[in-house]
Design a protein around this motif. Structure first.
Motif, PDB file in Angstrom:
ATOM      1  N   THR A 182       1.077   5.082  -5.083  1.00  0.00           N
ATOM      2  CA  THR A 182       0.149   4.125  -4.407  1.00  0.00           C
ATOM      3  C   THR A 182      -0.881   4.854  -3.548  1.00  0.00           C
ATOM      4  O   THR A 182      -2.122   4.615  -3.656  1.00  0.00           O
ATOM      5  CB  THR A 182       0.524   2.917  -3.660  1.00  0.00           C
ATOM      6  OG1 THR A 182       1.533   2.156  -4.579  1.00  0.00           O
ATOM      7  CG2 THR A 182      -0.296   1.981  -3.088  1.00  0.00           C
ATOM      8  N   GLY A 242       0.959  -1.435  -0.174  1.00  0.00           N
ATOM      9  CA  GLY A 242       0.161   0.124  -0.083  1.00  0.00           C
ATOM     10  C   GLY A 242       0.976   1.182   0.112  1.00  0.00           C
ATOM     11  O   GLY A 242       0.305   2.383  -0.042  1.00  0.00           O
ATOM     12  N   ASN A 299      -4.810   5.436  -3.777  1.00  0.00           N
ATOM     13  CA  ASN A 299      -5.791   5.234  -2.938  1.00  0.00           C
ATOM     14  C   ASN A 299      -6.417   6.314  -2.719  1.00  0.00           C
ATOM     15  O   ASN A 299      -7.731   6.343  -2.322  1.00  0.00           O
ATOM     16  CB  ASN A 299      -5.097   4.581  -1.652  1.00  0.00           C
ATOM     17  CG  ASN A 299      -4.509   3.322  -1.872  1.00  0.00           C
ATOM     18  OD1 ASN A 299      -4.946   2.477  -2.668  1.00  0.00           O
ATOM     19  ND2 ASN A 299      -3.649   2.990  -0.834  1.00  0.00           N
ATOM     20  N   ARG A 317      -6.772   0.701   5.899  1.00  0.00           N
ATOM     21  CA  ARG A 317      -6.949  -0.414   5.176  1.00  0.00           C
ATOM     22  C   ARG A 317      -6.390  -1.563   6.238  1.00  0.00           C
ATOM     23  O   ARG A 317      -5.325  -1.372   6.704  1.00  0.00           O
ATOM     24  CB  ARG A 317      -6.189  -0.422   3.804  1.00  0.00           C
ATOM     25  CG  ARG A 317      -6.822   0.827   2.866  1.00  0.00           C
ATOM     26  CD  ARG A 317      -6.028   0.891   1.797  1.00  0.00           C
ATOM     27  NE  ARG A 317      -6.784   1.961   1.000  1.00  0.00           N
ATOM     28  CZ  ARG A 317      -7.501   2.020  -0.089  1.00  0.00           C
ATOM     29  NH1 ARG A 317      -7.789   0.714  -0.320  1.00  0.00           N
ATOM     30  NH2 ARG A 317      -7.954   2.914  -0.709  1.00  0.00           N
TER      31      ARG A 317
END
Length: 697
Positions: free
Chosen positions: A656, A389, A660, A484
C-alpha cells in the motif's frame, strides 16, 4: 556619474509609503544620478556602527539609508522611513561580505553581541548544543563567519534562532536554520548557499559584492525605467478576486469551512483575502501552512496586500511546527529536537537488540501513520487498531513486537529529553487543552493537504470551536508529502461548508488536460473523506499542446534543451519567464551548466534565491509549487528518474505504501506541468517514465 541601485527589500518598504512620498523617492534618485558628486546628496551619520551607511534626504520628514562603498560610484538604497525610524534601524547595523556567496550581508550587530553575552553569562546546563555535530570546517565552507560561529556554538534552542530572523545575516540564518532542521551540510550548500562558489572574494570590496547580486540589487537607467521597476511589486502582488472567490473569502461560516480546487484556481489568493478580512474585523488570525518557505511567501504577499500596521499586527503567519515549538518552550521547557539520522539510528539499535524482522523505515512509518495518527497509547489500543493505508498484514504476535519497540523508542526519547517534530505537536496539543483561553479567534490553513494528523490536532486546539474558526485551502491532487488525514477523525466537521473552484486562471486548457490525464485512474480522497476529482476543472484559455521529446543520452537531452530555450527566447519570451524543472538537483545543476555554456543566462533556484531577472529559472519539481512561467521544460522524465527509486517503498516491504509513493511521484510531475501558462515541453533520455503513457494517449 554616481548610480543608486535599488535593493529588493526596499521595494517592499516603498509600497507602504504614501504616493506623494513614493514620487519624492523617484525624484531623489533621479537627482542623485544627475549629480557629478554623490557627496552632494549623501550625509554622514553619527553614532552608528558602520560608517559605510549614509543618509539621503527625501523631504523634511523622510530619510533614506544608503550603502556607500569606500570606492566606486555605485550606491545602494536600502531603506526609506521617517527620520527617527530610519536612524533607529541603521544605528546598530553592520555590513559584511559573505565568504561563500560573495554577496553583501547586513546584520544587527548589537542584538547578536547581546545574545552571545547572555548565553555566555547564563549557559544551558543540560541541553546539548544544536550544532555540535557540525564541524567548524563545514560552517566556514557554508559562509558562517567568526561572530556567527560563536553564536551558533552556544545555541541550544532553535526557537532563539527563529526569534532573530531579520536580525542575522539572511543567508547565514538560512544556513543555520537548514542545519537545525536536519539538513546535511551538502544539502544546505545546494539548497541555501546556491551550489556555486564565488572566486577571489575580497571581504572589504562591497562594490564587487553588490555586482554579484543582480537578483537583489537593481541598477536602473533614467526615471522611466525607475518608475517601471517600482510598479513591478504592485503588478506582482496585486491579487484580483473573481466573483466566486470573493464570495468564498468574505462569507461568514457557522463552523470550519474548506475551499478546494485544482492548480491555478486561486485558493491561496482566497486564503490571503480571508485573513485580511477577519483581521480587519478585529479578530486574532493565524495564517499557517506546511513549510517555512511557504510561510515566508505568505507573509510577503500579505504585507503587500495590506498596508495598515494595525491590521497586520492581528495576523500571525507561522508554520504549525513553529506554533507547537513556541507553546512547548513556554509551558513545558526546552528540549533537544531529534535529527532524522539520529532517529533512524535509534530504530536500528532497537531492531538489533530485539532481533526484529522490520526495517527502521517501516517502524518509523508505523509509529507516524498508525500510533501517532490515531493517538494510540496502550498495547491493547495498538492490537485492535485499524491500519488504513498500511499494506503489510500483521498478526497479533508481530503487533506485540512492534508495540514493545515503539514503547522502547518513546522511553529513549524521554530519557534524553529528545523530541521529534511530531511529538512536539502532541505535547503542544496537551498544553492547549489546559489553557483558559485559546491564542486565536480564526485559523486559516494553506496547502492543507500536506499536514499530518498531529499537526491538525494543534490547529483544532489553537482556536475555540465556533463561527469562522477554521478555514482550509487544499488540493489533494497536489499532495507531495506522505501525510494523509480525514478531518472527521480529528474532530473537524465541515458539515457541507466546502466550496470547489473549477476555473484555472493560469494554464491553457491543452496543458491542463494533459497534466490531469497524468492522474487518470488514480483515486484521491479529500480532507473530509469524500472522493476528490478534477472533473470539471478547466481553463478558458487555449494554446499549443504539450510537446514530448525522447533523447538517447543525457547530453543529447541537454543539447535539445538549449535549442528549445533559444527558440522560446527568439519568439520574444523573456528569460525569467522560462522555467526548467527536474526531479533531482543534480540534473537541474547539469541543465543550468549546459545553458550557461551555451551563452544563455540561467540560475538554479534555491531556498534563498527566487531567481535573477534576465535569467532562465532552473528548479526542482518540489520547489515548483507556488511558481508559474510562460514556458516550462520538464526534463529527465525518464524511467530511471521518475519515479525516483529512493522515494518509493519496495513493493515487498509494504504494497500500500508502495502505491501511495508512486502516486506522490505522479503528483510531482502534475505540479510541474501545471506551472506552465503557455508552453509545456517534456523530455527524457533512455526510456520514458511510465507516468507519460496516459498523458501521451
Amino acid at each position: 556619474m554616481p548610480r543608486l541601485g535599488i535593493h529588493q527589500d526596499f521595494l517592499q518598504d516603498l509600497i507602504r509609503l504614501e504616493r506623494p512620498v513614493q514620487q519624492k523617492v523617484v525624484d531623489t534618485i533621479t537627482k542623485f544620478e544627475q549629480t557629478a558628486h554623490a557627496g552632494a546628496h549623501l550625509e554622514k551619520l553619527n553614532d552608528i556602527r558602520d560608517e559605510r551607511f549614509k543618509s539621503i534626504r527625501i523631504d523634511r520628514k523622510y530619510r533614506g539609508i544608503v550603502l556607500a562603498p569606500d570606492t566606486g560610484d555605485t550606491f545602494t538604497l536600502l531603506r526609506v522611513d521617517t527620520h527617527d525610524e530610519a536612524y533607529a534601524w541603521v544605528r546598530h547595523r553592520r555590513v559584511s561580505v559573505n565568504m561563500a556567496t560573495g554577496h553583501v550581508e547586513i546584520r544587527d550587530d548589537a542584538i547578536i553581541n547581546d545574545t552571545i553575552e547572555g548565553l555566555t553569562r547564563d549557559p544551558a546546563e543540560s541541553t546539548r548544543a544544536i550544532f555540535e555535530h557540525i564541524s567548524d570546517a563545514d560552517l566556514i565552507r557554508l559562509g558562517i563567519d567568526d561572530q556567527m560561529r560563536g553564536f551558533a556554538r552556544m545555541l541550544t534552542d532553535v526557537a532563539l534562532l527563529e526569534a532573530l530572523d531579520g536580525k542575522l545575516p539572511q543567508t547565514q540564518y538560512d544556513v543555520l536554520f537548514g542545519l537545525a532542521a536536519g539538513m546535511s551540510p551538502e544539502d544546505v550548500w545546494n539548497d541555501v548557499v546556491g551550489a556555486v562558489a564565488a572566486d577571489d572574494i575580497d571581504p572589504e570590496d562591497l562594490l564587487a559584492a553588490t555586482r554579484r547580486m543582480p537578483h537583489k540589487v537593481a541598477l536602473v537607467e533614467g526615471p522611466d525605467e525607475l518608475i517601471d521597476l517600482f510598479s513591478k511589486p504592485f503588478a506582482r502582488w496585486r491579487v484580483y478576486l473573481h466573483p466566486l472567490q470573493r464570495e468564498v473569502a468574505f462569507r461568514s461560516y457557522s463552523g470550519p469551512a474548506q475551499v478546494t480546487g485544482g492548480p491555478g484556481t486561486g485558493k491561496t489568493v482566497v486564503a490571503l483575502h480571508r485573513a485580511r478580512h477577519l483581521a480587519r474585523q478585529g479578530g486574532r488570525v493565524l495564517l499557517t501552512t506546511f513549510t517555512a518557505t511557504l510561510a515566508r511567501s505568505l507573509t510577503e504577499s500579505l504585507r503587500l496586500l495590506e498596508t495598515d500596521d494595525e491590521v497586520l499586527s492581528r495576523v500571525e503567519v507561522l508554520t504549525v511546527d513553529q506554533i507547537a515549538r513556541r507553546l512547548v518552550n513556554e509551558h513545558v521547557g526546552t528540549f533537544a529536537l531529534l535529527r532524522e539520522e539520529e532517529e533512524k539510528e535509534i530504530w536500528r539499535r532497537i531492531i538489533r537488540r530485539r532481533d526484529l524482522d522490520f526495517t527502521e523505515r517501516f517502524l518509523h512509518e508505523e509509529w507516524r501513520q498508525v500510533v501517532l495518527a490515531q493517538e494510540i497509547t496502550t498495547s491493547d489500543g495498538y492490537l485492535y487498531a485499524r491500519r488504513t493505508g498500511r499494506g503489510r498484514r500483521l498478526g497479533s504476535l508481530q503487533r506485540a513486537q512492534i508495540w514493545r519497540a515503539i514503547a522502547e523508542f518513546g522511553r529513549e526519547l524521554a530519557e534524553h529529553n529528545y523530541r521529534t517534530f511530531e511529538t512536539v505537536c502532541v505535547e503542544a496539543t496537551r498544553v492547549l487543552h489546559g489553557l483558559d483561553r485559546r491564542p486565536y479567534d480564526h485559523v486559516i490553513v494553506d496547502e492543507a493537504q500536506d499536514l499530518h494528523p498531529v499537526r491538525w490536532r494543534v490547529l483544532r486546539a489553537v482556536v475555540g470551536e465556533g463561527p469562522d474558526d477554521l478555514f482550509i485551502a487544499s488540493d489533494t491532487h497536489q499532495r507531495i508529502y506522505d501525510n494523509r488525514v480525514s478531518l472527521n477523525s480529528i474532530g473537524i466537521q465541515l458539515g457541507g461548508r466546502s466550496t470547489r473552484l473549477k476555473i484555472n486562471y493560469r494554464t491553457t486548457e491543452e496543458i491542463l488536460a494533459w497534466s490531469c490525464a497524468m492522474l487518470a485512474g488514480e483515486k484521491f480522497d479529500d480532507l473530509d473523506g469524500q472522493r476528490s476529482t478534477l472533473t470539471g476543472c478547466h481553463s478558458e484559455i487555449h494554446g499549443a499542446k504539450p510537446e514530448l521529446y525522447g533523447a538517447p543520452t543525457k547530453n543529447a537531452e541537454l543539447t535539445h534543451l538549449v535549442e528549445l530555450v533559444r527558440s522560446w527566447l527568439a519568439a520574444g519570451v523573456e528569460p525569467e519567464e522560462i522555467g526548467v524543472a527536474s526531479r533531482s538537483e543534480a540534473l537541474g545543476q547539469s541543465a543550468g551548466e549546459a545553458l550557461t555554456r551555451a551563452g544563455l543566462k540561467a540560475c538554479f533556484l534555491s531556498r534563498e534565491r527566487d531567481g535573477v531577472d534576465g535569467h532562465i529559472r532552473v528548479i526542482t519539481m518540489h520547489r515548483m509549487k507556488g511558481l508559474e512561467f510562460r514556458c516550462v521544460a520538464a526534463i529527465g522524465v525518464g524511467a530511471n528518474h521518475l519515479p525516483s527509486a529512493a522515494a518509493v517503498t519496495p513493493l515487498e516491504e509494504d504494497a500500500t505504501t508502495h502505491w501511495n509513493d508512486l502516486q506522490r511521484e505522479r503528483c510531482l510531475l502534475f505540479v510541474a506541468g501545471t506551472r506552465a501558462r503557455e508552453r509545456l515541453h517534456v523530455s527524457w533520455h533512455g526510456e520514458p517514465s511510465p507516468f507519460l503513457n496516459l498523458a501521451s494517449a
